[in-house]
Each structure stands twice: as structure tokens, then as C-alpha cells.
Design an enzyme around this catalytic site. Structure first.
Site, PDB file in Angstrom:
ATOM      1  N   HIS B 131     -12.479  60.555  29.158  1.00 25.39           N
ATOM      2  CA  HIS B 131     -13.580  61.057  29.948  1.00 25.39           C
ATOM      3  C   HIS B 131     -13.720  62.616  29.482  1.00 25.39           C
ATOM      4  O   HIS B 131     -12.552  63.260  29.320  1.00 25.39           O
ATOM      5  CB  HIS B 131     -13.167  60.927  31.533  1.00 25.39           C
ATOM      6  N   ASP B 208      -4.324  60.377  31.935  1.00 27.74           N
ATOM      7  CA  ASP B 208      -5.645  60.369  33.081  1.00 27.74           C
ATOM      8  C   ASP B 208      -5.659  59.155  33.947  1.00 27.74           C
ATOM      9  O   ASP B 208      -6.127  58.257  33.420  1.00 27.74           O
ATOM     10  CB  ASP B 208      -6.736  60.529  32.199  1.00 27.74           C
ATOM     11  N   GLN B 211      -8.881  56.566  37.009  1.00 28.49           N
ATOM     12  CA  GLN B 211      -9.242  55.167  37.261  1.00 28.49           C
ATOM     13  C   GLN B 211      -8.105  54.417  37.574  1.00 28.49           C
ATOM     14  O   GLN B 211      -8.050  53.250  38.227  1.00 28.49           O
ATOM     15  CB  GLN B 211     -10.114  54.949  36.022  1.00 28.49           C
ATOM     16  N   CYS B 372     -20.028  60.369  31.099  1.00 28.13           N
ATOM     17  CA  CYS B 372     -19.105  61.327  31.024  1.00 28.13           C
ATOM     18  C   CYS B 372     -18.157  60.841  29.833  1.00 28.13           C
ATOM     19  O   CYS B 372     -16.703  61.317  29.818  1.00 28.13           O
ATOM     20  CB  CYS B 372     -18.362  61.870  31.878  1.00 28.13           C
TER      21      CYS B 372
HETATM   22  C1  LIG Z   1     -11.221  58.575  33.520  1.00 28.70           C
HETATM   23  C2  LIG Z   1     -11.619  59.825  34.618  1.00 28.70           C
HETATM   24  N1  LIG Z   1     -10.939  60.995  34.265  1.00 28.70           N
HETATM   25  C3  LIG Z   1     -11.650  62.143  34.967  1.00 28.70           C
HETATM   26  C4  LIG Z   1     -12.443  61.893  35.806  1.00 28.70           C
HETATM   27  C5  LIG Z   1     -12.842  63.208  36.679  1.00 28.70           C
HETATM   28  O1  LIG Z   1     -12.402  63.246  37.959  1.00 28.70           O
HETATM   29  P1  LIG Z   1     -13.123  64.039  39.075  1.00 28.70           P
HETATM   30  O2  LIG Z   1     -14.795  63.927  38.612  1.00 28.70           O
HETATM   31  O3  LIG Z   1     -12.997  63.695  40.377  1.00 28.70           O
HETATM   32  O4  LIG Z   1     -12.845  65.624  38.738  1.00 28.70           O
HETATM   33  C6  LIG Z   1     -12.887  60.764  36.219  1.00 28.70           C
HETATM   34  C7  LIG Z   1     -13.834  60.609  37.167  1.00 28.70           C
HETATM   35  O5  LIG Z   1     -15.251  61.118  36.968  1.00 28.70           O
HETATM   36  C8  LIG Z   1     -12.661  59.614  35.362  1.00 28.70           C
HETATM   37  O6  LIG Z   1     -13.391  58.387  35.632  1.00 28.70           O
END
Ligand SMILES: Cc1ncc(COP(=O)(O)O)c(C=O)c1O
Ligand SMILES: Cc1ncc(COP(=O)(O)O)c(C=O)c1O
Lengths: 142, 414, 414, 142
Positions: B131, B208, B211, B372
Site C-alpha cells: 500500500h 503492515d 488488513q 493506493c
Molecule cells: C494494507 C494497508 N496499509 C496501510 C493502510 C493505511 O491506513 P490508513 O489509511 O488508515 O492510514 C491501508 C488502508 O488504507 C491498507 O489497506
């Protein structure tokens, strides 16, 4: 599709331009080029023009994206061929007002064909992508 | 099908749905079918009520006060830290930093831990399916300090190529940062194996878990994570809060992230000294109401049978996968064994945005776009995909509604 | 007294109190007298309900989605930006960045705007009465880049010494960053004069409006601010959200702050490009629920008579000041003309913490400590003070209860 | 003060030590020094010891802060004079358990005198400040 607004958004003409885009491809002797991309969805349109004596002799686009952005690019470039630069500028301004503004555009205009998008605020950017690309092309130094 | 499903997994989805007020709303006169859970999950009454009640009875700023409400609010806030500790099975609450979101946690690690040790040419190893939150902070280090990002490959099935990953970890590697579960492909990565691989070369590893936290059980000690990140809003909690777990020796060596109140020891005219972890990393008024919501979300998850939920989500995934495979012109991205309940796909001749717009009018909310994950889109050779992602409140009927709507959309555009 | 008060100012405080659920709670069997508003204000029903209702009917992640709920949530979120624009009278909504709090906004400016232009010896001018949020980020630049912090003096009455301030602004000054209202002394600074002073030397100016936003009317165009910061939780809104106003030419020149989703244009394997302001500065899932709460708080403030509220708060301040002056052994810090409704004080022979603990048992919540203003404490020659801070829901009777409790505490410790 | 717990927190002995601290001041020939400060409220205590042959010959403190932190420092240093180092260590450990733990301490001990603080969680740190300073002094190299 009977759901409210969808038939208006995806009119026959739009689906047709989406499936069979006109004026698509490169324009090797283009004098003016403009492009725009939508940061959020990745749709992209490049418009190329060959302008001589203040007249658009030929217009072509390349792009990638949804039916709305590609049909709008196709319809717009089709309309550009043979237009004077001032008229093209006026067309771009009119489309912007028609798609972003409060007043619905007249039905039988180019903007009118795309007017269904007004009920889908998150898709207006798709319809305007090629308008923005055109503005950039017209504003670009030859 | 619902009754059978419930019988099979021992999970009462109808009762579960009643816990989520928004699920009873209609959209364009149609029942809402919410399949955008990977972007953000809906909130159960328990979470909404906990925040409301907190604001109505116990609210004040934390830490700085000696009065009753301030002390109550501090208890609530620290209880959230403890809840996050339990949720991750971290050794101690001091290992837990409460951030303002998942993204902030990545930036905190990049800025406070990685940046100070980067010399030009030093490397950060990530994967092709990250992401942007686990990519862009490393691009900052590339742009500003000459760091190099190395990209571990994934196979066409969406499985992380462990041999390739291993080959990338070398003497210049400063961090291995890999998703625990892809937000597009659903792939769950073998975290312990990756951690051992990195540790064998003396490299710390970050996962990370944004998810994974809602789909898998996480145990940071079992996987030997050095850093682990998740966020509140994807585990049925509020926006504006995230969790960073870090091993204590990293935390105590890390420089502060943001400057402000709460994180200092002593502020002078010509000098400043900082508090200990975790407070050193929690500058300013923290997300207090959000912490209450996060704790409620964690208690909510602790109160339900994880195995039954998992079986339910897997049944939804299997049913949807089967149906989409049977549909004409549908291509699914990501077929890793044991993947989580997310399906990315495209439909021949229908751009994902058009698809999402059309089925939205039937009440079906899916996501369309790059999720993203630009590099992954490039790897897959597309600019966008559709994505349906499932939560514990989704039903088999909803899968059917979604697939039927998708079929009609396909016909419409043909 | 209350009735008279109401008659005098045309402000119905009893009706106002009914809007705040927490005010009817008891503490140790006593009526709650909440005088810790400068740390954080309580929330009216309108704010609590707006967030609850949003989560129950319209919640989804923003910007990335084409489905109904996502589009609704985006509308809510952008409406909050517009509300913040109105609140500050900013020229355009694009000048408004929604952050996760006041503190984040200072760090954003320090990191994205100031840091890139700092060479060793470059200066940042602040005042002796700043909050740590407007000090520590500059200490970071001192520690990491050799910046120099110059401290504008205040007089014994708490008034900013404008001549001294002017003398500090020189060719190496990169930013003047001054509070618009002190969270300890209550001093309101002449923002337009300060801005003109800085601009005359070509230096941009930042105002810390975290306290001013709730007590004064703010008009960023009238004061010609280059940057203006306030936070939600002190204006009767939620935690976890702040607002940074910046003039557009600064915004467009500033590098991104955090990296993640939403703030990019294109993320490649070897390159990255960023979106335009304000999105460039809003990485990741933003504080969506919090934005809804912030908008509700702003609408709440727009719906009441600002002049009447101001008169009411000033009446509370005057009454409390009079009573404390009359009490034995009480010293008040900060007597600037036109100051806001905050009183810092100490009581001879009673440490502020002991005082706060003792009167807490009578239901009175005040703050005791350094108020995140160590340098100011040094300037005042104390390590801590008591602080009573007033909100629009406080009453004259509450002031009396507070002063009586303080008197009893003083006797107890003598 | 009739409010619940306050009389227990501010016992006569504590008020007395707070008003008239014993063993306060410098200790020029100290062999061991330890200090602690409370990040949140600014209270600070320094304890200085002169230790010879495993015995605390003299103990003194300097400090600034609330009645609880200063009385606790005063009572503790008073109790330290003449104690063996092991006994001082045991005292510190006992006080920590007594003030942080679940079981209330015996009434007639030093910890017992400070036990009222247990009902005021946000003030426990005040009472423990001097304990921590003592631990640091004992742990410090001579
Ligand atoms: C795999 C992953 N990492 C990081 C994020 C970032 O989280 P946030 O948008 O809540 O800061 C997300 C969600 O958008 C995600 O799906
Ligand atoms: C004057 C002042 N500036 C900045 C801040 C920091 O705001 P926050 O703690 O919400 O980040 C505060 C509040 O604590 C304040 O009173």
C-alpha cells in the site's frame, strides 16, 4: 438499466463512443499537446492538435479509463476538427460551466449529451478530463 | 442459504448485522450491500455508544490533570493501550504507541527509526504489493537521503516470492517492510518466515497489519515482529487512531517524531529533553475519544468467536470466487492459498469505475481504482481493478446480489 | 446572580448548559464545576449527535470511492473544510488543511515549510509564553539543523514586548511564530501588528490560535496571517482534528509532510509525484468522523451570539479576578488588557497540585502544573501554577464555588 | 476537610513534614546522590547520602513540589539516617509495593502514613518520587 439516472449517464451515444472511440491515436505532426490524469482513479487523456492559421486542422486523443472519460474525449476531439481556436476555447469553457454549474445545458449540445454525469458528482471529473487536456493543449506553446 | 451457512459455521450473521446500525439503511431505495470493507469497516453500536458515553460522562484531556475527569479520561486512554497490547499479544503496554492512524505509524518509523541511519545507497526492502502507506515514506528517504527501495517480487498468483525477497536482503538493508495481508490480492504473507529471514541478516522487520488485523489473528511475539502497524477504522473502530507496536530496545533508541506537549521531559530556552516511550512518540493532545472507540472495537472482537468469523468470511470468499469464476469475462487478481476475504477483479469491456457506478445504483458498494497500490497495478498490467472485500456482517445473499448486479452491468456495456 | 448575569449580557447560560450532557454529572457526589476548558472543552449534544448519526447512516472512507456512502462521506469531509474556511474567513477552502490536531499542524509547518530553508544560524522568532507545541518543533530544527530560536520577551503583566519582538526580526529570521492567545496568561496578542512587523522584513508569520479560536473572533485575512492553527477539541469539537490555514503560495511550494495514500499523484518503483494542496498534506485515511464533529462544532458556534458569549466570558473572568484578588495569599499571573477568560494563579503555602487535588473533591476541576509552557514558568519564576479557564457554559455561581473551595484549601494547609 | 479520602491523604504528619521538612538541604560530603523529576508536574527530589561501611551515616534531600512529594522525601530521609544499605533497599522496595500494590500497608509504617495516596492514583507518582531518587542514589557508584 432502469436505476434512476443511469440511462441518462450512459446514453446510447456515450456507450457508442466508449466502445468505438473516434479520432483515437497518435498525431505525429501535432503542434499542440495537452494531457490530464485523474489522481484518484488513474484515468488519463492526451489531446493532440495540429493548428495552422488559427484553425484546428486535425485533433486526436489517446487515453485510458472509464466509458465517460473516453467517450467525452472521443466526442470532443471529433467536434474539434475544423474549428477555429477561439471556438474551441469557447466550447471548453461552455462544457465546464455546463458540467459543473447549476443550470443544465441544452439537450442537443455536446455538453447536453454528457449532462447525465451531473447526477453523479464523483464522475464529473471523468467527463471534464478531456476538457482540461484540451485547455492545456490550447494553452501550450506551439 | 443464510440459514445453512449459519449452521455450517456456527455464526449467526443476522444477529451480527443488528449490531451495525448503518446496515439497515437503504441506498437509492435498495438494501445497502457494503462490500468496501477493506477501505473502511462499518462500526458496531458498541463502538459508537462507547464514544458517545465517554463524551457525555467522562471526557477531559489526559495525563496533565489531577482532577477527577482527567484521571478518568487517562484511565480510558491507557486502557486502550492495554487493549491494543492484548490484541497483538505484545509483552508490555509500553511497547504500544497510539498514533493518529496507520499512515502516521509508517511515517513515524521512517522518520524516527530509519531516517537517522540512512546513508546514500542504504536499502529498504518492500514488496510489489504494498500500500502507498508502506511505499511513499521510503520514497521520501530515497528523495531526501539517497536511500534505495528494493522490490520483492510476487508471483502471478499473488504469492510473495520468498527466494527473491531473501536475495534482496543484504549488508545495506536497513529495514524489511512487508504487508501482512495485501489490501488488493488478499495474500497473507508468512510473517514468521520473513522475520527469521531478516533477522538472520541482522535486519529489523516491519509488518503492515492494516488488513491482517481484522482478518487474521495477530501475535507479534509468535511472528517475532520488530514493528507492527494497524489502524482502528478497519477493525470496526473509529477513524483517527492507529497502533504501532515496536520492540522496546528500538523504541528507547528512536528519536521523537512530532514535538509538542506530553512528549517532553524538560523544555528550556536553549535545550530540550524528551520523555520515555511510549509518551515520547505521542505529542500533543492524543486521540482520546478515538482511543475509547478503539478499545471498544477490540473488546467487540474479543467477544466473538474468531474461528467462526474466520470460517464465515472464508465461506463468503469461496462463494464469491466461485460465482465470479463462473461469470463471463471476469478475471480475478490474487489466488494465494489461504488468502483473506478480498477479491480484486476486472470485467472484460467494462471499466471498473463504470462497473462500480452502475452496481452502486443497485445498492452494492465496491471499490474501483488503484487501491493506493500503483506499483501493484503496474505489476498486474492494469490501471485499475474492482474490489469486493468482506466483513463479518456480510451474507451469502449479498454476494449473490453483487454478482447478479455485475452480470447485468456487463450485459449493459456489451 | 445568574439571572442578573443573563439579563446583563443577554446570554442564557442555563439553556446553554442543557446542551452539554456532561455538565449534569456529579463528581464525588458534588456538582461538577469544570474549569479546565483551556486544556479541552466539553462537547455539546450537537457535536456528539452529528458524529453518532454520521457513523450510523453515512460512514465510509472518503475520496477514493465512487459508491453512494463514499460520496456522502466525502461531502461531509469537504463540508468540514468549508466550515473551517468560514470560521477563519479564509479566501478559499483549498487554503485549509485538516490535520490530526493542533500539534501536528505545527510539526507540518516546521517540517514541510521551515526545515527545507534552514541553514545553520537561521532564526525562528517565538515568544516566552508559547505552548510546547510552538516550541519543541523549533528545538528539533535547532538540534538537527542548527537553527536558532529567538525569544521575544513579555512584560510582567503578560503583555508581549513588541519593541523587543521587532528587534529580533532580522535578515536570518525564517519565521515569526507567536501565540494569538496565551493558554496560561490569557494574553491576546495584536496579530495584525505582528504580521505587519514580520512582513516589513519579508518574513512569514504563524499564529497559534489554539486558544484564540474559541475566545476571539478570527479573521485570517484581516490579520494577514501566513499560517494559522487551531484544534477541534478546544472549540467544543472532537479530539483528533486540527486546522492549518496557509496562504496558497506557501502551500503550493511546501513539500509533503507524511507519505501515504491520497496525497500522491503517481507512485512508481523509482519515482513518485505528489498531489496538489490541500490533499498533498493529508496522507492516509483522514479524520473523517472528527471532521463531521468539527463541522458541527463550528455550526454550533455560528448559531450563537458571539458578542453575548464574549461578554459572558469576560464577566466570568472579571468576577473571578475580583474574588481572587480579594482572597488572601493569591497571586494572579497575567493581567494584559483585553485578556481572554483564563486565570493562572498560585496560593501562598499551597502547592498547585495539592490545591487542585483538594478542590477536586468538591467537584471543582482546575488544572495545576506547567501547562506545557516550561519557558514561561521559568520566566514567571515558578515551577507550576493553578489555572482556571472558562467556557461559555460556566456560571458566576461556579466561580463562587471555586473561590470558596480555594479558600478552604488555603486554610487547611495553613 | 471532610471530603472522602482527603484527611487520609493529608494526614497531620504529612502536613507537618510538608510545612517543616526534616533533613532538607545540601550534603557536601555525600558519597551517593540520586534524583528524579515528574515529567508531568515538574516536582523534583534529589537525595544525597553519606555511606560508610555499608551504613548510611547521613541523608539529606533537596526538592521542590507538592506537599506529598516533599513530605515523602522528608519522612524518607529522616528514616534513612543510621540504616544499613540493605535495610534502605528493603524500605524502598516495601514502599513501592505498598503504594503501587493491591494490599494496603500496615498503618504504623512509613508506607502506612503515605497510604492515603492510594485513593488518588494521579498522586501516587508524587509519593514515589523520593523512593525513586533513593533507589538511584543507592544504585549510583560512590
Ligand atoms: C494494507 C494497508 N496499509 C496501510 C493502510 C493505511 O491506513 P490508513 O489509511 O488508515 O492510514 C491501508 C488502508 O488504507 C491498507 O489497506
Ligand atoms: C496555545 C496552545 N497551543 C497549542 C496547543 C496544542 O494543541 P493540541 O494539544 O490539541 O495538539 C494547545 C493545547 O494544548 C494550546 O493551548
Amino acid at each position: 438499466m432502469n436505476a434512476a439516472g443511469l440511462d441518462d449517464l450512459y446514453r446510447e451515444a456515450i456507450l457508442d463512443h466508449g466502445r468505438n472511440p473516434r479520432c483515437m491515436g497518435k498525431l505525429d505532426d501535432a503542434t499542440h499537446t495537452g494531457c490530464d490524469a485523474n489522481r484518484l482513479c488513474g484515468d488519463a487523456v492526451t489531446i493532440r492538435l495540429r493548428i495552422a492559421d488559427g484553425c484546428i486542422e486535425e485533433a486526436r486523443f489517446e487515453g485510458e479509463g472509464c466509458a465517460i472519460s473516453q467517450a467525452s474525449a472521443s466526442m470532443l476531439t471529433e467536434a474539434l476538427g475544423g474549428k477555429r481556436v477561439e471556438d474551441a476555447e469557447r466550447l471548453a469553457a461552455m462544457m465546464r460551466v455546463a458540467l459543473e454549474g447549476r443550470e443544465p445545458p441544452a439537450a442537443n449540445t455536446l455538453a447536453g449529451l454528457l449532462a447525465g454525469v451531473r447526477a453523479f458528482p464523483e464522475r464529473v471529473a471523468c467527463a471534464l478530463l478531456s476538457v482540461h487536456a484540451l485547455e492545456r493543449a490550447l494553452g501550450a506553446a506551439p | 442459504m443464510n440459514a445453512a451457512q449459519t449452521a455450517r459455521t456456527g455464526f449467526d450473521v443476522a444477529a451480527m448485522r443488528r449490531e451495525f446500525p448503518i446496515l439497515s439503511r437503504e441506498v437509492y431505495g435498495k438494501k445497502l450491500v457494503y462490500l468496501d470493507n477493506a477501505a473502511s469497516a462499518q462500526k458496531p453500536r458498541a463502538v459508537i455508544d462507547a464514544m458517545r458515553q465517554f463524551l457525555e460522562t467522562d471526557y477531559a484531556n489526559v495525563h496533565r490533570g489531577v482532577h477527577f475527569l482527567s484521571s478518568r479520561a487517562t484511565d480510558h486512554y491507557e486502557a486502550a493501550r492495554e487493549a491494543a497490547r492484548r490484541f497483538l499479544n505484545a509483552p508490555a503496554a509500553d511497547n504500544i504507541i497510539l498514533t493518529h492512524g496507520g499512515t502516521e505509524a509508517f511515517n513515524l518509523v521512517a522518520s524516527s527509526f530509519v531516517s537517522p541511519m540512512i546513508a546514500p545507497g542504504d536499502e529498504i526492502v518492500i514488496s510489489e504489493m504494498e500500500h502507498h502507506a508502506n511505499i511513499v515514506p521510503w520514497h521520501f528517504l530515497r528523495e531526501r537521503q539517497g536511500a534505495v527501495i528494493r522490490w520483492a517480487r510476487i508471483g502471478d498468483d499473488g504469492v510473495l516470492d520468498l527466494d527473491h525477497l531473501q536475495s534482496l536482503i543484504g549488508p545495506r538493508t536497513k529495514l524489511v517492510a512487508i504487508t501482512h495481508m495485501s489490501n488488493v490480492l488478499g495474500t497473507i504473507t508468512p510473517a514468521r518466515v520473513i522475520a527469521d529471514m531478516a533477522h538472520a541478516r541482522g535486519v529489523p522487520v516491519l509488518f503492515d497489519g492494516c488488513q491482517a488485523a481484522v482478518h487474521a489473528r495477530v501475535d507479534v511475539q509468535a511472528i517475532d515482529a520488530d514493528f507492527y502497524i494497524f489502524c482502528g477504522h478497519k477493525i470496526y473502530g473509529p477513524t483517527g487512531i492507529g497502533v504501532l507496536y515496536a520492540k522496546p530496545h528500538f523504541l528507547s533508541a528512536m528519536r521523537p517524531y512530532q514535538g509538542g506537549g506530553e512528549m517532553i521531559r524538560e523544555v528550556g530556552f536553549d535545550a530540550v529533553s524528551y520523555g520515555d516511550a511510549p509518551h515520547r512518540f505521542e505529542a500533543g493532545t492524543p486521540p482520546i475519544m478515538e482511543a475509547v472507540g478503539l478499545a471498544a472495537a477490540i473488546r467487540f472482537l474479543e467477544g466473538i468467536d474468531h474461528a467462526a468469523v474466520h470460517a464465515h468470511e472464508q465461506a463468503l470468499l469461496a462463494h464469491a470466487t466461485r460465482q465470479l469464476r463462473a461469470a463471463n469475462g471476469v478475471r480475478i487478481f490474487g489466488e494465494a492459498p489461504g488468502k483473506g476475504a478480498i477479491i480484486a477483479f476486472d470485467v472484460k469491456g467494462v471499466h471498473p469505475h463504470d462497473l462500480a457506478t452502475v452496481i452502486d445504483r443497485e445498492g452494492v458498494a465496491i471499490r474501483a481504482g488503484h487501491h493506493c497500490a500503483h506499483p501493484l497495478m503496474k505489476r498486474l498490467g492494469v490501471t485499475a481493478t474492482g474490489r469486493a472485500s468482506f466483513a463479518l456482517y456480510n451474507t451469502m445473499e449479498e454476494v449473490d446480489v453483487f454478482v447478479a448486479a455485475l452480470q447485468r452491468a456487463r450485459e449493459f456495456f456489451q
